[in-house]
Design a protein around this motif. Sequence first.
Motif: not given
Length: 186
Positions: A61-63, A65, A71-74, A90, A92-94
């Motif tokens: 999961r990538i954050g 901005q 921020p957006t998450f994908h 960007f 690592n949002a996971g």
Amino acid sequence: MRYTYPHTIENGAGEQITFVRLKENEKGGMLEIENRVHPGAGPPMHVHHLQDESLTVVEGRIGAQVAGQEPTFHGPGETVTFLRGVAHRFWNAGDDVLICKGWASPAYNMEYFLTEIYRSTKANGGKEPSAFDGAFLQTKYKTEFDVIEIPTLVKKVIFPIILLLGKLAGKHRRFDGAPEAVSLVR
């Protein structure tokens, strides 16, 4: 500067980039990349003045901005694209390693700049590049890249002092043969 592909760099802070190949073209080339980013890691807010950059999530999961935006998450299969001239970051949002495939175009000095920044950061304990290396690279390639999180006062007052002292100490010799910065008249 010529590299053999694939060419992998690590910054000692949880980021690894593999430059898969450079597709030469008359517009400065397209650099194909793969990256692996550990949880919470990622580059600071920065801008590529001349390059567009795109990352497609393979795993994790990538954050992402863009400066001034939320921020957006994908997740897997989703793509984030950062246009030239737009400050972004960007991370690592996971909880697992983030793996992305992507590209940067035109490539110009991106591979050299990142290779040297990562080398210096890793040698400096994974926190940030050495003061001289950061000042040298940020100053030499200011027409291509900017780290937004470095205050203007530091870039305009402190960096010249660091560069002068580093030159007197011979630290600049490490960058003999560095490619010239690209500057496009707009």
